[in-house]
Design an enzyme around this catalytic site. Structure first.
Site, PDB file in Angstrom:
ATOM      1  N   CYS A  84      48.503  79.590  51.545  1.00 54.09           N
ATOM      2  CA  CYS A  84      49.451  80.076  52.588  1.00 54.09           C
ATOM      3  C   CYS A  84      49.947  78.760  53.359  1.00 54.09           C
ATOM      4  O   CYS A  84      50.915  78.536  52.432  1.00 54.09           O
ATOM      5  CB  CYS A  84      48.418  80.640  53.789  1.00 54.09           C
ATOM      6  SG  CYS A  84      49.349  81.743  54.933  1.00 54.09           S
ATOM      7  N   HIS A 187      44.407  83.949  51.017  1.00 58.49           N
ATOM      8  CA  HIS A 187      43.334  83.060  51.638  1.00 58.49           C
ATOM      9  C   HIS A 187      42.035  83.207  50.723  1.00 58.49           C
ATOM     10  O   HIS A 187      41.097  84.005  51.269  1.00 58.49           O
ATOM     11  CB  HIS A 187      42.863  83.181  52.820  1.00 58.49           C
ATOM     12  CG  HIS A 187      43.992  82.690  53.930  1.00 58.49           C
ATOM     13  ND1 HIS A 187      44.088  81.438  54.439  1.00 58.49           N
ATOM     14  CD2 HIS A 187      44.965  83.252  54.500  1.00 58.49           C
ATOM     15  CE1 HIS A 187      45.051  81.183  55.121  1.00 58.49           C
ATOM     16  NE2 HIS A 187      45.638  82.221  55.111  1.00 58.49           N
ATOM     17  N   GLU A 189      39.408  81.363  50.163  1.00 62.63           N
ATOM     18  CA  GLU A 189      38.369  80.907  50.938  1.00 62.63           C
ATOM     19  C   GLU A 189      37.559  81.778  51.732  1.00 62.63           C
ATOM     20  O   GLU A 189      36.297  81.393  52.114  1.00 62.63           O
ATOM     21  CB  GLU A 189      38.571  79.531  51.482  1.00 62.63           C
ATOM     22  CG  GLU A 189      39.489  79.513  52.854  1.00 62.63           C
ATOM     23  CD  GLU A 189      41.036  79.909  52.515  1.00 62.63           C
ATOM     24  OE1 GLU A 189      41.442  80.373  51.353  1.00 62.63           O
ATOM     25  OE2 GLU A 189      41.892  80.029  53.711  1.00 62.63           O
TER      26      GLU A 189
HETATM   27  N1  GLN Z   1      52.547  81.508  59.138  1.00 61.92           N
HETATM   28  C1  GLN Z   1      52.055  80.135  58.780  1.00 61.92           C
HETATM   29  C2  GLN Z   1      53.020  78.940  58.651  1.00 61.92           C
HETATM   30  O1  GLN Z   1      54.070  79.105  58.682  1.00 61.92           O
HETATM   31  C3  GLN Z   1      51.007  80.241  57.645  1.00 61.92           C
HETATM   32  C4  GLN Z   1      49.940  81.216  57.909  1.00 61.92           C
HETATM   33  C5  GLN Z   1      48.584  80.700  57.258  1.00 61.92           C
HETATM   34  O2  GLN Z   1      48.380  79.905  56.711  1.00 61.92           O
HETATM   35  N2  GLN Z   1      47.536  81.802  57.536  1.00 61.92           N
HETATM   36  O3  GLN Z   1      52.677  77.735  58.275  1.00 61.92           O
END
Ligand code: GLN
Length: 208
Positions: A84, A187, A189
């Site tokens: 992410c 994710h 994890e």
């Molecule tokens: N929207 C977040 C960002 O721009 C990422 C979201 C996340 O890691 N769950 O960094």
């Protein structure tokens, strides 16, 4: 101390879901430690950049004098896995970010932040993951997306490992690998499924 079987993998611990990655790495057969200082970075055989908020992570990397050492180790081939916000940090081009946000340029992809839009900011789906779910008897992977990015485009050297299977974002790329760098929009994890962490631990083992 790292061993051949159990490499030492650091989790960048500036913010985000650090604990979950430490647990997932340990369960997947690695030794895991947090990384907050350049001296800790020099010890590890691989690094995980967790989810969180990429613009904040970018700022904190600078404040803690970690940005340049991390970028240099990545350029020298340190295996890395970003989930992410971690995917955003590893990318070479970011769309929809703040003009002052910096990134590590370790993966030749263009990533769009918060790409799934308001209505589906967070959602879950089952997907196929190349190299994992295509083994005999393997089940699809549960993927949890939380204000996630998607990969808008890739360089020819980048391998697509997973796409969104259906819905409004059908076909969007959400997992990629380029050499020793792995990234997912979702994710793993948080699901208890350790197959992505196991895949990364194997990448680190074979790289050493
Ligand atoms: N929207 C977040 C960002 O721009 C990422 C979201 C996340 O890691 N769950 O960094």
């Amino acid at each position: 101390m790292s061993t051949i079987d159990a490499p030492l993998i650091g989790v960048l611990a500036l913010q985000g879901d650090v604990r979950e990655h430490l647990a997932a790495l340990t369960e997947a057969g690695a030794q895991a430690c947090t990384v907050r200082r350049p001296s800790e970075l020099t010890q590890v055989d691989g690094i995980v950049i967790p989810g969180g908020e990429s613009t904040t992570m970018s700022k904190l990397l600078g404040v803690l004098d970690l940005f340049d050492p991390l970028r240099e180790r990545l350029a020298a081939g340190l295996p890395a896995y970003g989930s992410c916000a971690g995917m955003i940090m590893l990318a070479s081009t970011i769309l929809d970010t703040r003009p002052d946000a910096r990134h590590l340029d370790a993966l030749d992809i263009t990533v769009r932040r918060n790409a799934f839009g308001r209505q589906v900011e967070s959602f879950e789906t089952d997907l196929e993951f190349a190299g994992i779910t295509d083994r005999s008897g393997a089940t699809p992977m549960r993927a949890v997306f939380i204000r996630a990015p998607w990969v808008e485009s890739i360089a020819p050297e980048v391998e697509v490992l997973a796409r969104v299977p259906d819905g409004p974002a059908q076909g969007r790329i959400v997992a990629v690998r380029q050499g020793s760098v792995l990234a997912t929009s979702f994710h793993p994890e948080v699901t208890g499924d350790r197959r992505v962490h196991g895949y990364f631990v194997d990448m680190v083992r074979t790289r050493r």
